[in-house]
Design an enzyme around this catalytic site. Structure first.
Site, short mmCIF file in Angstrom:
data_model
loop_
_atom_site.label_atom_id
_atom_site.label_comp_id
_atom_site.label_asym_id
_atom_site.label_seq_id
_atom_site.Cartn_x
_atom_site.Cartn_y
_atom_site.Cartn_z
CB ILE A 1 -0.91 0.03 1.25
CG1 ILE A 1 -1.70 -1.27 1.39
CG2 ILE A 1 -1.85 1.24 1.21
CD1 ILE A 1 -2.38 -1.45 2.76
CG ASN B 1 -3.87 5.46 -1.03
OD1 ASN B 1 -4.99 5.92 -1.26
ND2 ASN B 1 -3.14 5.87 -0.01
CE1 TYR C 1 -6.62 14.75 -6.95
CE2 TYR C 1 -8.94 15.06 -7.51
CZ TYR C 1 -7.95 14.34 -6.87
OH TYR C 1 -8.27 13.20 -6.17
CE LYS D 1 -6.49 11.09 -8.04
NZ LYS D 1 -5.87 9.89 -7.42
CB VAL E 1 -13.30 10.12 0.95
CG1 VAL E 1 -13.02 9.16 2.11
CG2 VAL E 1 -13.74 9.36 -0.29
C1 8X3 Z 1 -11.35 13.48 -4.56
C2 8X3 Z 1 -12.78 13.71 -4.87
O1 8X3 Z 1 -14.54 15.34 -5.73
O2 8X3 Z 1 -12.66 16.29 -4.50
O3 8X3 Z 1 -10.72 12.80 -5.57
O4 8X3 Z 1 -12.35 15.46 -6.73
S1 8X3 Z 1 -13.07 15.26 -5.51
#
Ligand code: 8X3
Length: 257
Positions: A11, A91, A157, A161, A190
Protein backbone atom coordinates in the site's frame (compact mmCIF):
# COMPACT_ATOMS: atom_id res chain seq x y z
CA UNK A 1 -14.71 -14.83 -1.73
CA UNK A 2 -10.95 -15.38 -2.12
CA UNK A 3 -8.95 -15.36 1.08
CA UNK A 4 -6.41 -12.63 1.78
CA UNK A 5 -4.71 -14.73 4.43
CA UNK A 6 -0.91 -14.50 4.10
CA UNK A 7 -1.09 -12.51 0.87
CA UNK A 8 1.49 -9.75 0.46
CA UNK A 9 -0.26 -6.42 0.00
CA UNK A 10 1.72 -3.29 -0.86
CA UNK A 11 0.00 0.00 0.00
CA UNK A 12 1.52 3.33 -1.03
CA UNK A 13 0.62 6.56 0.74
CA UNK A 14 -0.21 4.52 3.83
CA UNK A 15 0.60 7.17 6.43
CA UNK A 16 -2.98 8.47 6.63
CA UNK A 17 -6.48 8.49 5.16
CA UNK A 18 -7.50 5.77 2.71
CA UNK A 19 -4.03 4.15 2.73
CA UNK A 20 -4.06 3.81 6.50
CA UNK A 21 -7.62 2.47 6.48
CA UNK A 22 -6.62 -0.10 3.84
CA UNK A 23 -3.76 -1.24 6.06
CA UNK A 24 -6.23 -2.00 8.86
CA UNK A 25 -8.81 -3.59 6.56
CA UNK A 26 -6.34 -5.92 4.83
CA UNK A 27 -4.56 -6.85 8.06
CA UNK A 28 -7.96 -7.70 9.57
CA UNK A 29 -8.32 -10.22 6.73
CA UNK A 30 -4.93 -11.76 7.57
CA UNK A 31 -2.81 -10.17 4.84
CA UNK A 32 0.83 -9.24 5.40
CA UNK A 33 1.55 -5.64 4.53
CA UNK A 34 4.23 -3.52 2.96
CA UNK A 35 3.22 0.02 3.85
CA UNK A 36 5.06 3.00 2.44
CA UNK A 37 4.97 6.77 2.65
CA UNK A 38 7.33 9.71 2.58
CA UNK A 39 6.80 10.14 6.31
CA UNK A 40 8.60 7.05 7.62
CA UNK A 41 7.78 7.70 11.31
CA UNK A 42 4.08 7.55 10.46
CA UNK A 43 4.22 4.20 8.66
CA UNK A 44 6.57 2.78 11.28
CA UNK A 45 4.09 3.78 14.00
CA UNK A 46 1.21 2.29 11.98
CA UNK A 47 3.22 -0.92 11.45
CA UNK A 48 3.59 -1.33 15.22
CA UNK A 49 -0.13 -0.77 15.81
CA UNK A 50 -1.07 -3.28 13.11
CA UNK A 51 1.37 -6.00 14.20
CA UNK A 52 0.00 -5.77 17.72
CA UNK A 53 -3.66 -5.65 16.74
CA UNK A 54 -3.86 -8.25 13.95
CA UNK A 55 -0.84 -10.52 14.38
CA UNK A 56 0.30 -10.16 10.76
CA UNK A 57 3.71 -9.27 9.32
CA UNK A 58 4.24 -5.63 8.38
CA UNK A 59 7.15 -4.00 6.59
CA UNK A 60 7.29 -0.19 6.76
CA UNK A 61 9.22 1.60 4.01
CA UNK A 62 10.11 5.22 3.35
CA UNK A 63 9.18 5.80 -0.27
CA UNK A 64 8.56 9.02 -2.14
CA UNK A 65 6.73 7.76 -5.23
CA UNK A 66 7.87 10.77 -7.24
CA UNK A 67 11.45 9.45 -7.08
CA UNK A 68 11.76 6.51 -9.47
CA UNK A 69 15.21 5.58 -8.15
CA UNK A 70 13.83 5.29 -4.63
CA UNK A 71 10.79 3.26 -5.74
CA UNK A 72 12.90 0.89 -7.83
CA UNK A 73 15.51 0.40 -5.11
CA UNK A 74 12.94 -0.28 -2.41
CA UNK A 75 11.09 -2.88 -4.50
CA UNK A 76 14.22 -4.57 -5.91
CA UNK A 77 15.70 -4.91 -2.41
CA UNK A 78 12.68 -6.72 -0.98
CA UNK A 79 13.69 -10.00 0.63
CA UNK A 80 12.27 -13.38 -0.44
CA UNK A 81 9.62 -13.06 2.25
CA UNK A 82 8.26 -9.85 0.71
CA UNK A 83 9.18 -9.76 -2.95
CA UNK A 84 6.12 -11.63 -4.22
CA UNK A 85 3.60 -8.82 -4.08
CA UNK A 86 0.10 -10.21 -4.58
CA UNK A 87 -1.85 -6.96 -4.41
CA UNK A 88 -0.68 -3.41 -5.09
CA UNK A 89 -2.87 -0.61 -3.76
CA UNK A 90 -1.58 2.34 -5.72
CA UNK A 91 -2.95 4.94 -3.33
CA UNK A 92 -0.39 7.76 -3.00
CA UNK A 93 -1.92 10.90 -4.47
CA UNK A 94 -3.02 14.42 -3.68
CA UNK A 95 -5.03 17.44 -4.74
CA UNK A 96 -3.40 20.84 -4.34
CA UNK A 97 -5.38 24.05 -4.59
CA UNK A 98 -8.83 24.80 -5.95
CA UNK A 99 -8.23 27.76 -8.28
CA UNK A 100 -9.08 28.89 -11.76
CA UNK A 101 -6.42 27.51 -14.08
CA UNK A 102 -5.27 30.93 -15.23
CA UNK A 103 -4.79 32.00 -11.60
CA UNK A 104 -3.30 28.75 -10.29
CA UNK A 105 0.24 27.94 -9.17
CA UNK A 106 2.25 25.80 -11.63
CA UNK A 107 4.28 24.38 -8.73
CA UNK A 108 1.15 22.67 -7.42
CA UNK A 109 0.53 21.30 -10.93
CA UNK A 110 4.02 19.79 -10.98
CA UNK A 111 3.46 18.19 -7.60
CA UNK A 112 0.11 16.68 -8.57
CA UNK A 113 1.37 15.45 -11.93
CA UNK A 114 4.52 14.01 -10.35
CA UNK A 115 2.61 12.20 -7.60
CA UNK A 116 -0.70 11.20 -9.16
CA UNK A 117 0.51 10.25 -12.63
CA UNK A 118 4.25 9.66 -12.61
CA UNK A 119 4.28 8.26 -9.07
CA UNK A 120 1.55 5.73 -9.87
CA UNK A 121 3.43 4.74 -13.04
CA UNK A 122 6.74 4.35 -11.21
CA UNK A 123 5.20 1.97 -8.69
CA UNK A 124 3.51 0.00 -11.49
CA UNK A 125 6.86 -0.23 -13.32
CA UNK A 126 8.60 -1.52 -10.19
CA UNK A 127 5.93 -4.03 -9.11
CA UNK A 128 4.08 -5.35 -12.17
CA UNK A 129 7.02 -7.16 -13.86
CA UNK A 130 7.14 -9.54 -10.85
CA UNK A 131 3.38 -10.13 -11.13
CA UNK A 132 3.74 -10.83 -14.85
CA UNK A 133 6.61 -13.24 -14.23
CA UNK A 134 4.64 -15.12 -11.56
CA UNK A 135 1.45 -14.87 -13.61
CA UNK A 136 -0.40 -13.64 -10.57
CA UNK A 137 -1.32 -10.28 -9.10
CA UNK A 138 -3.81 -7.48 -8.72
CA UNK A 139 -3.20 -3.74 -9.18
CA UNK A 140 -5.82 -1.50 -7.58
CA UNK A 141 -5.48 2.17 -8.47
CA UNK A 142 -7.06 4.98 -6.45
CA UNK A 143 -8.90 7.06 -9.00
CA UNK A 144 -11.58 9.66 -8.39
CA UNK A 145 -14.83 11.00 -9.78
CA UNK A 146 -12.47 13.77 -10.93
CA UNK A 147 -11.24 11.19 -13.43
CA UNK A 148 -14.70 11.00 -14.97
CA UNK A 149 -16.01 14.57 -14.87
CA UNK A 150 -13.75 17.62 -14.81
CA UNK A 151 -14.98 20.40 -12.57
CA UNK A 152 -14.10 24.12 -12.40
CA UNK A 153 -10.99 25.15 -10.45
CA UNK A 154 -9.75 21.57 -10.38
CA UNK A 155 -8.45 21.29 -13.93
CA UNK A 156 -5.06 19.80 -13.24
CA UNK A 157 -6.20 17.47 -10.44
CA UNK A 158 -8.99 16.26 -12.75
CA UNK A 159 -6.45 15.85 -15.57
CA UNK A 160 -4.23 13.68 -13.37
CA UNK A 161 -7.16 11.45 -12.44
CA UNK A 162 -8.24 11.20 -16.10
CA UNK A 163 -4.66 10.17 -16.86
CA UNK A 164 -4.77 7.55 -14.12
CA UNK A 165 -8.02 6.23 -15.58
CA UNK A 166 -6.27 5.84 -18.95
CA UNK A 167 -3.31 4.15 -17.25
CA UNK A 168 -5.67 1.70 -15.52
CA UNK A 169 -7.43 0.83 -18.78
CA UNK A 170 -4.21 0.46 -20.79
CA UNK A 171 -2.46 -1.59 -18.13
CA UNK A 172 -5.46 -3.92 -17.93
CA UNK A 173 -5.05 -4.64 -21.66
CA UNK A 174 -1.27 -5.01 -21.35
CA UNK A 175 -1.57 -7.77 -18.73
CA UNK A 176 -4.77 -9.40 -20.01
CA UNK A 177 -2.88 -12.64 -20.83
CA UNK A 178 -0.77 -12.66 -17.65
CA UNK A 179 -3.35 -13.48 -15.00
CA UNK A 180 -2.91 -10.02 -13.48
CA UNK A 181 -6.04 -8.06 -12.58
CA UNK A 182 -6.27 -4.28 -12.79
CA UNK A 183 -9.01 -2.32 -11.05
CA UNK A 184 -9.77 1.25 -10.10
CA UNK A 185 -11.87 2.66 -7.29
CA UNK A 186 -13.10 6.17 -7.94
CA UNK A 187 -14.51 7.97 -4.90
CA UNK A 188 -16.40 11.22 -4.57
CA UNK A 189 -16.36 13.04 -1.23
CA UNK A 190 -14.34 11.17 1.39
CA UNK A 191 -13.51 12.94 4.62
CA UNK A 192 -9.76 12.47 5.14
CA UNK A 193 -6.85 14.89 5.34
CA UNK A 194 -7.22 15.22 1.53
CA UNK A 195 -9.17 18.47 1.99
CA UNK A 196 -6.68 19.97 4.39
CA UNK A 197 -3.82 19.22 2.00
CA UNK A 198 -5.82 20.59 -0.93
CA UNK A 199 -6.33 23.87 0.93
CA UNK A 200 -2.71 24.06 2.13
CA UNK A 201 -3.59 23.43 5.79
CA UNK A 202 -6.69 25.64 5.97
CA UNK A 203 -8.91 23.47 8.20
CA UNK A 204 -11.94 25.75 7.90
CA UNK A 205 -11.97 25.67 4.11
CA UNK A 206 -11.51 21.91 4.22
CA UNK A 207 -14.39 21.47 6.68
CA UNK A 208 -16.69 23.64 4.52
CA UNK A 209 -16.50 21.10 1.70
CA UNK A 210 -18.43 18.64 3.87
CA UNK A 211 -20.86 21.18 5.35
CA UNK A 212 -24.36 19.69 5.63
CA UNK A 213 -23.19 16.42 4.07
CA UNK A 214 -22.40 13.05 5.56
CA UNK A 215 -19.33 12.23 3.48
CA UNK A 216 -17.75 8.84 2.97
CA UNK A 217 -15.01 7.91 5.40
CA UNK A 218 -11.73 6.18 4.58
CA UNK A 219 -13.07 2.90 5.99
CA UNK A 220 -15.89 2.89 3.38
CA UNK A 221 -13.26 2.93 0.65
CA UNK A 222 -11.00 0.37 2.34
CA UNK A 223 -13.92 -2.03 2.79
CA UNK A 224 -14.77 -1.69 -0.90
CA UNK A 225 -11.15 -2.30 -1.90
CA UNK A 226 -11.18 -5.50 0.17
CA UNK A 227 -14.30 -6.49 -1.83
CA UNK A 228 -12.46 -5.79 -5.11
CA UNK A 229 -9.46 -7.82 -3.95
CA UNK A 230 -11.45 -10.85 -2.82
CA UNK A 231 -13.53 -11.65 -5.90
CA UNK A 232 -13.13 -15.18 -7.29
CA UNK A 233 -10.26 -15.74 -9.73
CA UNK A 234 -12.47 -15.46 -12.83
CA UNK A 235 -13.99 -12.10 -11.76
CA UNK A 236 -12.46 -8.64 -12.10
CA UNK A 237 -14.05 -5.44 -10.86
CA UNK A 238 -12.84 -3.03 -13.52
CA UNK A 239 -14.11 0.09 -11.81
CA UNK A 240 -16.18 1.20 -8.87
CA UNK A 241 -17.48 4.76 -8.60
CA UNK A 242 -18.46 5.41 -5.01
CA UNK A 243 -20.01 8.53 -3.49
CA UNK A 244 -21.93 9.62 -0.43
CA UNK A 245 -25.65 8.93 -0.82
CA UNK A 246 -26.37 12.67 -1.18
CA UNK A 247 -23.75 13.30 -3.88
CA UNK A 248 -24.75 12.61 -7.48
CA UNK A 249 -21.63 13.91 -9.22
CA UNK A 250 -19.01 16.65 -8.63
CA UNK A 251 -21.67 19.32 -9.13
CA UNK A 252 -24.81 18.06 -7.42
CA UNK A 253 -24.70 17.47 -3.70
CA UNK A 254 -27.67 17.78 -1.36
CA UNK A 255 -26.74 19.65 1.81
CA UNK A 256 -28.86 19.78 4.95
CA UNK A 257 -29.19 23.33 6.29
C1 8X3 B 1 -11.35 13.48 -4.56
C2 8X3 B 1 -12.78 13.71 -4.87
O1 8X3 B 1 -14.54 15.34 -5.73
O2 8X3 B 1 -12.66 16.29 -4.50
O3 8X3 B 1 -10.72 12.80 -5.57
O4 8X3 B 1 -12.35 15.46 -6.73
S1 8X3 B 1 -13.07 15.26 -5.51
Amino acid sequence: MESLMNKNVFITGASSGIGEACAHAFAYEGANLIISARRFEKVEELANVIREKYDVKVLALKIDVTDYGMVEKAVSELTDEWKNIDILINNAGKGLGLEKMYEDDPNSWDEMIDTNIKGALYVIKAVVPGMVERKSGHVINLGSIAGHEPYPKGGVYCATKHALDAITKSLRMDVIDKNVKVSTIDPGMVETNFGEIRFYGDKEKAANVYKGVKPLVAEDIAETIVFIATRPAHVNINEIIIMPHVQANPFVCHREE
